[in-house]
Design a protein around this motif. Structure first.
Motif, PDB file in Angstrom:
ATOM      1  N   ILE A  48       0.830  -1.207   0.000  1.00 18.09           N
ATOM      2  CA  ILE A  48       0.000   0.000   0.000  1.00 18.09           C
ATOM      3  C   ILE A  48       0.867   1.261   0.000  1.00 18.09           C
ATOM      4  N   ASN A  49       1.924   1.261   0.777  1.00 12.74           N
ATOM      5  CA  ASN A  49       2.762   2.447   0.919  1.00 12.74           C
ATOM      6  C   ASN A  49       4.037   2.387   0.086  1.00 12.74           C
ATOM      7  N   LYS A  50       4.103   1.486  -0.870  1.00 13.23           N
ATOM      8  CA  LYS A  50       5.279   1.378  -1.722  1.00 13.23           C
ATOM      9  C   LYS A  50       4.970   1.932  -3.108  1.00 13.23           C
ATOM     10  N   GLN A  51       6.000   2.365  -3.776  1.00 12.49           N
ATOM     11  CA  GLN A  51       5.843   2.816  -5.159  1.00 12.49           C
ATOM     12  C   GLN A  51       6.175   1.678  -6.116  1.00 12.49           C
ATOM     13  N   GLU A  52       5.992   0.484  -5.649  1.00 12.92           N
ATOM     14  CA  GLU A  52       6.208  -0.701  -6.466  1.00 12.92           C
ATOM     15  C   GLU A  52       4.865  -1.388  -6.697  1.00 12.92           C
ATOM     16  N   VAL A  53       4.794  -2.129  -7.763  1.00 11.20           N
ATOM     17  CA  VAL A  53       3.590  -2.881  -8.075  1.00 11.20           C
ATOM     18  C   VAL A  53       3.717  -4.276  -7.479  1.00 11.20           C
ATOM     19  N   TYR A  54       2.694  -4.698  -6.777  1.00 16.01           N
ATOM     20  CA  TYR A  54       2.673  -6.019  -6.157  1.00 16.01           C
ATOM     21  C   TYR A  54       2.585  -7.090  -7.243  1.00 16.01           C
ATOM     22  N   LYS A  55       3.493  -8.064  -7.190  1.00 18.38           N
ATOM     23  CA  LYS A  55       3.554  -9.193  -8.144  1.00 18.38           C
ATOM     24  C   LYS A  55       3.527  -8.698  -9.593  1.00 18.38           C
ATOM     25  N   LYS A  56       4.389  -7.751  -9.872  1.00 17.83           N
ATOM     26  CA  LYS A  56       4.464  -7.144 -11.206  1.00 17.83           C
ATOM     27  C   LYS A  56       4.752  -8.185 -12.288  1.00 17.83           C
ATOM     28  N   VAL A  62      -2.589 -12.113  -8.708  1.00 18.24           N
ATOM     29  CA  VAL A  62      -3.233 -11.182  -7.778  1.00 18.24           C
ATOM     30  C   VAL A  62      -4.744 -11.195  -8.003  1.00 18.24           C
ATOM     31  N   PHE A  63      -5.149 -11.214  -9.270  1.00 20.03           N
ATOM     32  CA  PHE A  63      -6.577 -11.278  -9.574  1.00 20.03           C
ATOM     33  C   PHE A  63      -7.181 -12.585  -9.068  1.00 20.03           C
ATOM     34  N   LEU A  64      -6.469 -13.677  -9.269  1.00 19.75           N
ATOM     35  CA  LEU A  64      -6.934 -14.974  -8.781  1.00 19.75           C
ATOM     36  C   LEU A  64      -7.053 -14.955  -7.259  1.00 19.75           C
ATOM     37  N   PHE A  65      -6.064 -14.392  -6.590  1.00 18.51           N
ATOM     38  CA  PHE A  65      -6.095 -14.264  -5.126  1.00 18.51           C
ATOM     39  C   PHE A  65      -7.323 -13.456  -4.701  1.00 18.51           C
ATOM     40  N   TYR A  66      -7.599 -12.383  -5.412  1.00 20.01           N
ATOM     41  CA  TYR A  66      -8.766 -11.538  -5.123  1.00 20.01           C
ATOM     42  C   TYR A  66     -10.060 -12.351  -5.226  1.00 20.01           C
ATOM     43  N   THR A  67     -10.217 -13.126  -6.306  1.00 16.98           N
ATOM     44  CA  THR A  67     -11.455 -13.888  -6.483  1.00 16.98           C
ATOM     45  C   THR A  67     -11.603 -14.976  -5.420  1.00 16.98           C
ATOM     46  N   ILE A  68     -10.496 -15.579  -5.029  1.00 21.23           N
ATOM     47  CA  ILE A  68     -10.557 -16.620  -4.000  1.00 21.23           C
ATOM     48  C   ILE A  68     -10.962 -16.029  -2.651  1.00 21.23           C
ATOM     49  N   ILE A  69     -10.337 -14.929  -2.265  1.00 17.96           N
ATOM     50  CA  ILE A  69     -10.668 -14.293  -0.981  1.00 17.96           C
ATOM     51  C   ILE A  69     -12.095 -13.766  -1.006  1.00 17.96           C
ATOM     52  N   ARG A  70     -12.537 -13.282  -2.136  1.00 16.82           N
ATOM     53  CA  ARG A  70     -13.916 -12.788  -2.251  1.00 16.82           C
ATOM     54  C   ARG A  70     -14.912 -13.933  -2.026  1.00 16.82           C
ATOM     55  N   SER A  71     -14.646 -15.092  -2.622  1.00 11.78           N
ATOM     56  CA  SER A  71     -15.503 -16.260  -2.387  1.00 11.78           C
ATOM     57  C   SER A  71     -15.478 -16.648  -0.911  1.00 11.78           C
ATOM     58  N   PHE A  72     -14.299 -16.596  -0.315  1.00 11.84           N
ATOM     59  CA  PHE A  72     -14.143 -16.908   1.103  1.00 11.84           C
ATOM     60  C   PHE A  72     -14.983 -15.955   1.961  1.00 11.84           C
ATOM     61  N   PHE A 130     -12.976  -3.255   0.951  1.00 16.41           N
ATOM     62  CA  PHE A 130     -11.633  -3.336   1.539  1.00 16.41           C
ATOM     63  C   PHE A 130     -10.710  -4.174   0.658  1.00 16.41           C
ATOM     64  N   LEU A 131     -11.181  -5.338   0.268  1.00 13.56           N
ATOM     65  CA  LEU A 131     -10.374  -6.242  -0.559  1.00 13.56           C
ATOM     66  C   LEU A 131     -10.048  -5.601  -1.909  1.00 13.56           C
ATOM     67  N   CYS A 132     -11.031  -4.990  -2.512  1.00 11.67           N
ATOM     68  CA  CYS A 132     -10.828  -4.325  -3.798  1.00 11.67           C
ATOM     69  C   CYS A 132      -9.816  -3.183  -3.665  1.00 11.67           C
ATOM     70  N   GLU A 133      -9.920  -2.396  -2.608  1.00 12.38           N
ATOM     71  CA  GLU A 133      -9.001  -1.281  -2.393  1.00 12.38           C
ATOM     72  C   GLU A 133      -7.578  -1.765  -2.123  1.00 12.38           C
ATOM     73  N   ILE A 134      -7.442  -2.797  -1.320  1.00 14.90           N
ATOM     74  CA  ILE A 134      -6.112  -3.341  -1.037  1.00 14.90           C
ATOM     75  C   ILE A 134      -5.444  -3.771  -2.342  1.00 14.90           C
ATOM     76  N   ILE A 135      -6.175  -4.510  -3.158  1.00 10.36           N
ATOM     77  CA  ILE A 135      -5.614  -4.993  -4.426  1.00 10.36           C
ATOM     78  C   ILE A 135      -5.350  -3.825  -5.377  1.00 10.36           C
ATOM     79  N   HIS A 136      -6.286  -2.899  -5.460  1.00 11.74           N
ATOM     80  CA  HIS A 136      -6.120  -1.731  -6.337  1.00 11.74           C
ATOM     81  C   HIS A 136      -4.887  -0.920  -5.959  1.00 11.74           C
ATOM     82  N   ILE A 137      -4.723  -0.629  -4.686  1.00 12.45           N
ATOM     83  CA  ILE A 137      -3.592   0.182  -4.224  1.00 12.45           C
ATOM     84  C   ILE A 137      -2.283  -0.594  -4.358  1.00 12.45           C
ATOM     85  N   ALA A 138      -2.311  -1.901  -4.069  1.00  8.66           N
ATOM     86  CA  ALA A 138      -1.091  -2.719  -4.176  1.00  8.66           C
ATOM     87  C   ALA A 138      -0.616  -2.829  -5.627  1.00  8.66           C
TER      88      ALA A 138
END
Length: 183
Positions: A48-56, A62-72, A130-138
């Motif tokens: 969130i606080n880095k100027q790097e892209v998560y799993k660039k 990352v999208f797959l992780f998002y869909t799995i956590i959303r189902s959870f 929350f999940l969408c924002e975390i992924i979007h910002i990361a």
């Protein structure tokens, strides 16, 4: 009036659409272990606080992780009211405070309270936001300013992960109603 069934959307990451929240939890932990989910969530929050892209190198994960956590989260939303009808098969053996994970003694004894408390404080839509924002910002290459609480949903999500794993390990059984004759 008929109740609408909520789709858990497991067909994005699992072989088929699962319709039972308990089966979603099983599929969730069959897909990956607790550490994988906790690490993925913690890493996304750290970006969130880095100027790097998560799993660039592979943002599809990352999208797959998002869909799995959303189902959870959707499955956990349905589990919040199941504590009246279900209980752990065996009492959890709390050998140490480390064994409890992020759960309190009461939550460890009755993991359904974790879901009840989490969804009393935040709605399903707020958790999804929350999940969408975390992924979007990361995934953003810039530091993004935000003015909303990301810590509380994160803590609740970690507790839900621990409670779900503990429920899966201990097993569940339906509570039998005891009918007493009227005197």
């Amino acid at each position: 009036m008929k109740k609408k069934k909520m789709s858990f959307e497991t067909n994005f990451w699992y072989a088929y659409e699962v319709e039972n929240p308990f089966e979603v939890i099983d599929a969730f932990f069959d897909y990956a272990d607790l550490d994988h989910y906790k690490n993925g969530l913690a890493e996304a929050v750290l970006y969130i606080n880095k100027q790097e892209v998560y799993k660039k190198e592979y943002p599809g994960r990352v999208f797959l992780f998002y869909t799995i956590i959303r189902s959870f989260l959707k499955a956990c939303f349905h589990l919040k009211d199941k504590g009246k009808k279900w209980k752990l098969k065996q009492e959890p053996d709390c050998k140490s405070i480390l064994h409890q994970g992020s759960l309190t003694r009461e939550e460890y004894a009755n993991p359904f309270t974790v879901f009840k408390i989490a969804f009393a404080e935040n709605s399903l839509d707020e958790f999804e936001f929350f999940l969408c924002e975390i992924i979007h910002i990361a995934l953003s290459p810039n530091v993004v300013e935000f003015d909303y609480d990301l810590v509380t949903p994160y803590i609740h999500l970690v507790k839900m992960l621990d409670a779900s794993q503990m429920m899966r390990e201990s097993g569940l059984e339906k509570i039998k109603k005891i009918i007493t004759p009227l005197e």
